[in-house]
Write a protein that holds these residues in place. Structure first.
Motif: not given
Length: 513
Positions: A503-509
């Protein structure tokens, strides 16, 4: 002759100086000598910044990522450039142009950042999974396949008075013990790291946990006012508004109840069939809380007996708490009472940081728990593992003890806060600061990360705080909420850490588009 006599007197006095000093030294008692020796050998924080550098590698999503680890100190200075504090940090950086940098910190107030460092998104983590006490034979530091090093450089900063962070010069710990004082120190430390490492043009993120989320609201506003804009702020286990927790306000009882229901679902105390989906069950409870329950509590003592009976019956249906118990509490069940009552028939109390954890109480009739099993269950593992890792792997060399808390005897905290607009708050609500910063920086992305079983900073409170920033629709779309079947420290459960990393990785993207 007079001149010669004066000269002789001076010479004699000069000759006696060493003997006088020696006599003074001889007159020092053994205890005084020991005190002087101890004072001379006392470990002191460094004014000159330190950096212990090492190399490492971690595999994330099947890809090996080499990184540089730096454990060091950041010297913060006042506006006259005088050193005021030395803040300890541990940073992990990887090669690559334009990489973001994220600043992590825990809460407290007065907590070091060992928990986020050794549990969440660093390249290593203390091995935990099940909600149970971690015994010494189970202590282990492992490579972290859910590290965020593939998305961002990572900097963990310890609060003043915690970890290896200490005041400098004539400053004392109490000079940093307050909402605004603490936020200013972190803002200066972040600016110092950026300047020292020339990261001015790098995308920048904050990642706070618990009280660290309240700090993030204030720090973001300070940085914005000083010319450093952020790309995103992640808020893990959020409490931005302490005002609603004051006695006499019903909002805190509303905030707690959806978490009570989720906990009852987990422990199997619901009187009816267990709903298949926790998400759907919580959504139902949330709607009831914001409707019928809020309306009932708003009536105070004017509520009718029939209305109170109906509310108590529904509270029982959502938790399994006895109806008479609920009614004796005036439909307002305090957290310690909930912790001891829910599983009383099983001879157990439950945790506050994570209600999945249980504890055998000393007194089966107690109205509050002896301890928080969620905190006690992991503290030894984290502190032992970190100290071993810091010395053996990071190469830290210091005689200063790593403090588990800044809360020394006599500790007090200045809870007043002055937001960017409006008067001074006697009890802080930095959601006001966050809203101000989002209006100034309309591309700022916010991510709320919530554990269903966290009763220290319940998820419904984060929802309330966000909704009452009263942002227009085009800014509200910059806010995301995610939920996990874990507690305050979501990362203790490996399955939820894995989900949170995605979830956090997708948010960074999304934030970096």
């Amino acid at each position: 002759m007079k001149t010669l006599m004066l000269a002789g007197t001076a010479l004699a006095a000069a000759c006696f100086v060493p003997n006088a000093a020696a006599a003074q030294e001889k007159r020092q008692t053994p205890r005084e000598a020991m005190v002087a020796e101890a004072d001379a050998a006392a470990a002191r924080p460094p004014v000159t910044e330190q950096a212990f550098v090492s190399k490492g590698s971690v595999t994330v999503k099947g890809k090996a990522i080499a990184y540089t680890a730096t454990a060091g100190t950041l010297t913060i200075r006042d506006d006259a450039a005088r050193p005021t504090g030395s803040l300890s940090y541990q940073a992990y950086t990887a090669e690559g142009a334009g990489r973001p940098v994220t600043f992590f910190y825990n809460g407290g107030p007065g907590s070091p950042t060992v928990w986020l460092h050794m549990g969440s998104f660093g390249p290593v983590r203390v091995k935990t999974d099940k909600p149970a006490y971690v015994s010494p034979d189970q202590y282990a530091v492992t490579s972290n396949p859910w590290s965020l090093i593939d998305k961002t450089d990572i900097v963990f900063i310890d609060a003043m008075g915690a970890g290896w962070s200490r005041p400098l010069g004539d400053k004392l710990a109490k000079d940093f013990n307050g909402v605004d004082q603490d936020a200013d120190a972190f803002a200066r430390a972040i600016a110092r790291y950026v300047a020292r490492n020339n990261r001015w043009t790098a995308p920048k993120f904050l990642f706070g946990e618990s009280y660290g989320t309240l700090r993030s609201g204030a720090v973001a506003a300070i940085l914005e006012s000083r010319g450093m804009s952020l790309n995103g702020i992640a808020l893990l286990s959020t409490i931005m508004n302490y005002g609603v927790r004051q006695p006499g306000y019903d909002q805190n009882h509303l905030t707690l109840f959806p978490g009570y229901a989720a906990t009852a679902w987990y422990h199997g105390t619901l009187p009816g069939p267990k709903p298949a989906s926790l998400d759907a069950f919580v959504a139902e409870v949330r709607a009831w809380v914001s409707g019928a329950y809020a309306a009932a509590l708003a009536k105070g003592s004017s509520i009718t007996a029939a209305e109170a009976d109906a509310i108590a019956a529904q509270m029982n249906a959502y938790t399994g708490l006895p109806i008479d118990f609920i009614k004796r509490a005036n439909l307002r069940v305090d957290l310690p009472h909930f912790q001891t009552e829910l599983l009383r028939s099983r001879g157990l109390s439950i945790g506050r940081l994570d209600t999945r954890y249980t504890l055998l109480p000393t007194d089966g009739n107690a109205d509050s728990p002896d301890d928080d099993p969620a905190g006690a269950g992991i503290t030894g593992a984290y502190i032992s593992a970190f100290n071993d890792y810091a010395i053996k792997t990071l190469g830290v060399k210091t005689d200063l003890p790593y403090r588990l808390s800044a809360r020394e005897p006599g500790f007090s905290w200045d809870w007043s806060h002055r937001p960017p607009r409006g008067g001074t708050q006697t009890t802080p609500n930095t959601a006001v600061d966050l809203a101000f910063t989002m209006r100034a920086n309309p591309k700022l992305k916010i991510l709320f990360l919530n554990g269903y079983y966290d009763m220290a900073t319940p998820f419904y409170g984060a929802e309330y705080d966000a909704a009452h920033m009263l942002l227009p629709a085009d800014l509200n779309k910059n806010i995301r909420f995610t939920y996990y079947q874990s507690g305050h420290m979501i990362y203790l459960a490996e399955s939820e850490l894995a989900k949170m990393k995605d979830d956090v990785a997708a948010w960074y993207d999304e934030a970096l588009k």
